[in-house]
Write a protein that holds these residues in place. Structure first.
Motif, PDB file in Angstrom:
ATOM      1  N   ARG A  84       0.847  -1.195   0.000  1.00  0.00           N
ATOM      2  CA  ARG A  84       0.000   0.000   0.000  1.00  0.00           C
ATOM      3  C   ARG A  84       0.884   1.248   0.000  1.00  0.00           C
ATOM      4  N   LYS A  86       0.933   5.659   0.260  1.00  0.00           N
ATOM      5  CA  LYS A  86       0.342   6.979   0.486  1.00  0.00           C
ATOM      6  C   LYS A  86       1.098   7.990  -0.363  1.00  0.00           C
ATOM      7  N   PRO A  90      -2.216  14.599   0.102  1.00  0.00           N
ATOM      8  CA  PRO A  90      -3.315  13.774   0.620  1.00  0.00           C
ATOM      9  C   PRO A  90      -4.402  13.563  -0.429  1.00  0.00           C
ATOM     10  N   GLN A 144      -3.522  14.102   6.104  1.00  0.00           N
ATOM     11  CA  GLN A 144      -2.354  13.225   5.982  1.00  0.00           C
ATOM     12  C   GLN A 144      -2.556  11.969   6.820  1.00  0.00           C
ATOM     13  N   GLU A 147      -5.175   9.625   5.263  1.00  0.00           N
ATOM     14  CA  GLU A 147      -4.698   8.797   4.150  1.00  0.00           C
ATOM     15  C   GLU A 147      -3.786   7.683   4.650  1.00  0.00           C
ATOM     16  N   ILE A 148      -2.993   7.963   5.681  1.00  0.00           N
ATOM     17  CA  ILE A 148      -2.211   6.885   6.282  1.00  0.00           C
ATOM     18  C   ILE A 148      -3.157   5.803   6.802  1.00  0.00           C
ATOM     19  N   VAL A 151      -4.476   3.594   3.894  1.00  0.00           N
ATOM     20  CA  VAL A 151      -3.546   2.567   3.401  1.00  0.00           C
ATOM     21  C   VAL A 151      -3.228   1.547   4.482  1.00  0.00           C
ATOM     22  N   LEU A 161       5.151   5.507   2.335  1.00  0.00           N
ATOM     23  CA  LEU A 161       4.660   6.845   2.654  1.00  0.00           C
ATOM     24  C   LEU A 161       5.526   7.884   1.946  1.00  0.00           C
ATOM     25  N   PRO A 164       5.294  12.240   4.227  1.00  0.00           N
ATOM     26  CA  PRO A 164       4.139  12.298   5.141  1.00  0.00           C
ATOM     27  C   PRO A 164       4.085  13.536   6.019  1.00  0.00           C
TER      28      PRO A 164
END
Length: 237
Positions: A84, A86, A90, A144, A147-148, A151, A161, A164
């Motif tokens: 995954r 990020k 965002p 931010q 979105e973390i 994922v 990431l 981030p």
């Protein structure tokens, strides 16, 4: 898996027309590790993440997760393997609630998700109290973290990431560093692209410095700061 090597990048080459963005790059990232990729703009950092995620095709090389070569697989196939990513900016669904965004990140119908998984992820990213708010009303730092969370929801093996802490306040930066440290697990590898060297020093077990698509230096941040080549092409700027 738990322990051992998570991701092997071997002889990776990526070209855009006549420009070689990644040039015969090889590196290995272990489970349980937070690896930072740093370097000047154009060094190939985000391109590496794009290739691992299946967004950008490789001209040559292998990317092996456990025993599977990811090269040639689709984005969806790679995601199902446990990767995954990020993105730097965002990318959340602003008209949906925070909770609904996390639900989308699960990758499976909510009914099939482990019991309490959504609430668990909301707590991890410090958004429990904002779960029913539209994502578009969140501050930049909160987006931010959301979105973390998106994922993170599918419990990935490889969590990537991209910058981030870009645009975050000092307080948000500290909270993000604490979050990433808390996400470290023996069955997960975390790869972070970042320009904030203080942040990198707080989170990274090992740092890979890229320059012109190749590895310039690899080691702990304390040694990176002392390397004359890194200072010349990156830190000295």
């Amino acid at each position: 898996m738990s322990g051992g090597t998570a991701l092997v990048i071997d002889g990776l080459e990526v070209e855009f027309g006549r420009f070689r963005a990644v040039d015969n790059l090889s590196l290995a990232i272990d489970y349980g590790e937070v690896r930072a990729l740093i370097g000047p703009n154009g060094a190939g950092k985000s391109t590496v993440l794009n290739v691992v995620a299946g967004v950008t095709p490789a001209k040559a090389g292998r990317i092996v997760l456990d025993d599977t070569d990811l090269i040639g697989l689709s984005e969806a196939q790679i995601a199902r393997k446990g990767v995954r990513r990020k993105f730097q900016k965002p990318s959340v669904f602003e008209v949906l609630t925070v909770r609904e965004n996390i639900e989308l990140g699960l990758g499976v119908p909510v009914a099939k998700a482990p019991s309490g998984r959504i609430d668990e992820v909301l707590a991890m990213v410090n958004l429990t109290e904002l779960a029913d708010r539209p994502a578009g009303t969140l501050a930049h730092g909160q987006k931010q973290w959301l979105e973390i969370g998106m994922v993170l929801a599918s419990d990935p093996k490889i969590l990537m990431l991209d910058e981030p802490v870009a645009g975050l306040t000092d307080e948000e930066r500290q909270r993000t560093a604490a979050l990433i440290r808390a996400l470290r697990r023996p069955d997960r590898a975390i790869v972070v692209v970042e320009h904030d060297m203080g942040f990198v020093e707080e989170i990274a077990d090992k740092v890979t410095v890229l320059h012109e698509g190749r590895t310039l230096f690899e080691g702990p941040m304390s040694r990176v700061r002392e390397d004359a080549r890194v200072i010349e092409v990156y830190l000295g700027r």
